[in-house]
Design a protein around this motif. Structure first.
Motif, PDB file in Angstrom:
ATOM      1  N   PHE A 265       0.830  -1.206   0.000  1.00  0.00           N
ATOM      2  CA  PHE A 265       0.000   0.000   0.000  1.00  0.00           C
ATOM      3  C   PHE A 265       0.867   1.260   0.000  1.00  0.00           C
ATOM      4  O   PHE A 265       0.518   2.268  -0.608  1.00  0.00           O
ATOM      5  CB  PHE A 265      -0.928  -0.004   1.222  1.00  0.00           C
ATOM      6  N   LYS A 266       1.979   1.197   0.683  1.00  0.00           N
ATOM      7  CA  LYS A 266       2.870   2.359   0.753  1.00  0.00           C
ATOM      8  C   LYS A 266       3.300   2.783  -0.643  1.00  0.00           C
ATOM      9  O   LYS A 266       3.292   3.976  -0.983  1.00  0.00           O
ATOM     10  CB  LYS A 266       4.091   2.011   1.608  1.00  0.00           C
ATOM     11  N   HIS A 267       3.684   1.785  -1.477  1.00  0.00           N
ATOM     12  CA  HIS A 267       4.143   2.100  -2.831  1.00  0.00           C
ATOM     13  C   HIS A 267       3.003   2.091  -3.849  1.00  0.00           C
ATOM     14  O   HIS A 267       2.950   2.958  -4.733  1.00  0.00           O
ATOM     15  CB  HIS A 267       5.216   1.091  -3.264  1.00  0.00           C
ATOM     16  N   GLY A 268       2.121   1.097  -3.707  1.00  0.00           N
ATOM     17  CA  GLY A 268       1.091   0.919  -4.731  1.00  0.00           C
ATOM     18  C   GLY A 268       0.061   2.021  -4.786  1.00  0.00           C
ATOM     19  O   GLY A 268      -0.549   2.259  -5.835  1.00  0.00           O
ATOM     20  N   THR A 269      -0.163   2.710  -3.677  1.00  0.00           N
ATOM     21  CA  THR A 269      -1.187   3.771  -3.661  1.00  0.00           C
ATOM     22  C   THR A 269      -0.652   5.109  -4.137  1.00  0.00           C
ATOM     23  O   THR A 269      -1.404   6.076  -4.235  1.00  0.00           O
ATOM     24  CB  THR A 269      -1.747   3.943  -2.236  1.00  0.00           C
ATOM     25  N   LYS A 270       0.653   5.157  -4.440  1.00  0.00           N
ATOM     26  CA  LYS A 270       1.241   6.419  -4.888  1.00  0.00           C
ATOM     27  C   LYS A 270       1.378   6.471  -6.403  1.00  0.00           C
ATOM     28  O   LYS A 270       2.078   7.321  -6.951  1.00  0.00           O
ATOM     29  CB  LYS A 270       2.608   6.619  -4.221  1.00  0.00           C
ATOM     30  N   VAL A 271       0.717   5.539  -7.085  1.00  0.00           N
ATOM     31  CA  VAL A 271       0.762   5.533  -8.548  1.00  0.00           C
ATOM     32  C   VAL A 271      -0.189   6.585  -9.106  1.00  0.00           C
ATOM     33  O   VAL A 271      -1.216   6.919  -8.500  1.00  0.00           O
ATOM     34  CB  VAL A 271       0.391   4.146  -9.102  1.00  0.00           C
ATOM     35  N   ASP A 272       0.177   7.089 -10.278  1.00  0.00           N
ATOM     36  CA  ASP A 272      -0.673   8.075 -10.955  1.00  0.00           C
ATOM     37  C   ASP A 272      -1.657   7.328 -11.842  1.00  0.00           C
ATOM     38  O   ASP A 272      -1.492   7.216 -13.058  1.00  0.00           O
ATOM     39  CB  ASP A 272       0.198   9.027 -11.780  1.00  0.00           C
ATOM     40  N   SER A 273      -2.676   6.753 -11.182  1.00  0.00           N
ATOM     41  CA  SER A 273      -3.635   5.920 -11.902  1.00  0.00           C
ATOM     42  C   SER A 273      -4.985   6.013 -11.217  1.00  0.00           C
ATOM     43  O   SER A 273      -5.078   6.239 -10.003  1.00  0.00           O
ATOM     44  CB  SER A 273      -3.145   4.467 -11.933  1.00  0.00           C
ATOM     45  N   GLU A 274      -6.043   5.834 -11.995  1.00  0.00           N
ATOM     46  CA  GLU A 274      -7.385   5.861 -11.418  1.00  0.00           C
ATOM     47  C   GLU A 274      -7.624   4.644 -10.538  1.00  0.00           C
ATOM     48  O   GLU A 274      -8.379   4.710  -9.566  1.00  0.00           O
ATOM     49  CB  GLU A 274      -8.437   5.905 -12.539  1.00  0.00           C
TER      50      GLU A 274
END
Length: 351
Positions: A265-274
């Motif tokens: 979640f730390k890394h995956g939620t910082k993506v520029d994606s819907e």
């Protein structure tokens, strides 16, 4: 050892049994050799206190004071002490037992301190001292190994307890952040979040004290965490949680898997994606647990000013340390990175 044999643990009893057995063996041995058990008994009775004197003088006085720093002086003093005991033994045997000097040699005319007689008696004393030293050193070595093993076990348990105590505040910090976000938005989901947080806190505070917890409880703990994250991110979050194999009756160290999910979640939620896809897999086959997480990589490298590591790096660092302490070389942790994804695969033996 049965309770009624507990007295055998007392050093006095152990020493008495050892010397009693030694006396009987020596008596029967020389009684058979001379075909004179009376002489053998009397001779050993005179010699026996001298054995005790030289043995205990050696192992409780000379050895502790001179070994290992002054070995040369130890050898000299031990040799002289044995010689003194031998002279006393020859004199006492002559005046108290028999005037037949060096009876085992079958020589009729022998001086009281004949060289061969003194040498034979000397070797006999060395023999006794050597046996006692071997027994003493073996017992001390076993005690040292047991103490060392107990110390290692205590240190590991202390370190594991310390690592788990660090995990708890780290985990609470993350979940309270989730609740804080909801309260700022005045969300109606806040009460449900409090309930979930309560379940999480109960698990971490009480179950995390155990060395092992049921795997099914750990899975429920993960599910509670995911429910909170789904409340936070809403429809953006796409979680694929796949569980396979027989997880019933299996146990695992508490709060071991969650840091990997938190890291996703730390890394995956910082993506520029819907959408925020996070895949989690847990499989138990042949008493081997294979756990994996997969998430998208951020489009840009996250800057770490030290505060980020301090707040969020504790969980993963502690988890890797716990894995090494609990499983050693029997576990496998693989981190794979592609152009757009991170994947972590953990394999551990499971009870």
């Amino acid at each position: 050892m049965p309770a009624y044999l507990g007295f055998l643990k007392k050093p006095f009893i152990q020493h008495s049994l050892f010397w009693g057995a030694y006396f009987c063996i020596n008596w029967l041995r020389w009684g058979s050799y001379f075909d004179d058990y009376t002489y053998s008994f009397e001779s050993n009775l005179v010699e026996f206190p001298l054995h005790l004197a030289i043995v205990y003088f050696n192992i409780y006085f000379l050895m502790p004071r001179l070994i290992p720093k002054r070995v040369f002086w130890y050898i000299i003093l031990l040799a002289l002490s044995i010689l003194g005991i031998v002279i006393i033994r020859i004199i006492l045997n002559y005046f108290l037992v028999t005037t037949d000097i060096y009876k085992e040699s079958n020589l009729e005319h022998t001086d009281l301190f004949d060289f061969n007689y003194v040498l034979a008696a000397y070797i006999g004393q060395v023999y006794v001292v050597a046996i006692a030293m071997a027994v003493k050193m073996t017992i001390d070595w076993i005690a040292y190994k047991n103490k060392a093993s107990e110390l290692v076990k205590t240190n590991l348990e202390t370190e594991l307890a310390f690592l788990k105590s660090q995990i708890q505040p780290h985990f609470f910090f993350n979940t309270l952040n989730n609740l804080y976000s909801l309260t700022l938005d005045k969300s109606d989901k806040a009460p449900y979040t409090v309930l979930k947080l309560s379940e999480l806190m109960s698990y971490v505070i009480y179950d995390a004290k155990q060395k092992r917890v049921p795997l099914i409880n750990e899975v429920q703990h993960i599910q509670n965490y995911l429910d909170l994250e789904m409340l936070r991110y809403g429809d953006r979050l796409e979680i694929d949680l796949a569980i396979s194999g027989d997880i019933e009756g299996k146990v695992i160290p508490p709060v071991l898997l969650l840091p990997f999910i938190e890291n996703s979640f730390k890394h995956g939620t910082k993506v520029d994606s819907e959408l925020i896809p996070i895949d989690i897999s847990l499989d138990v086959t042949d008493n081997i647990l294979t756990f994996s997480t997969e998430n998208l990589k951020p489009d840009e490298i996250l800057l770490d000013n030290g505060l980020e590591t301090h707040k969020h790096g504790v969980g993963m660092t502690n988890t890797k340390r716990r894995l090494n302490l609990v499983y050693g070389h029997t576990h496998s942790l693989e981190v794979m990175e592609t152009a757009d994804k991170y994947k972590v695969i953990l394999t551990i033996p499971i009870d």
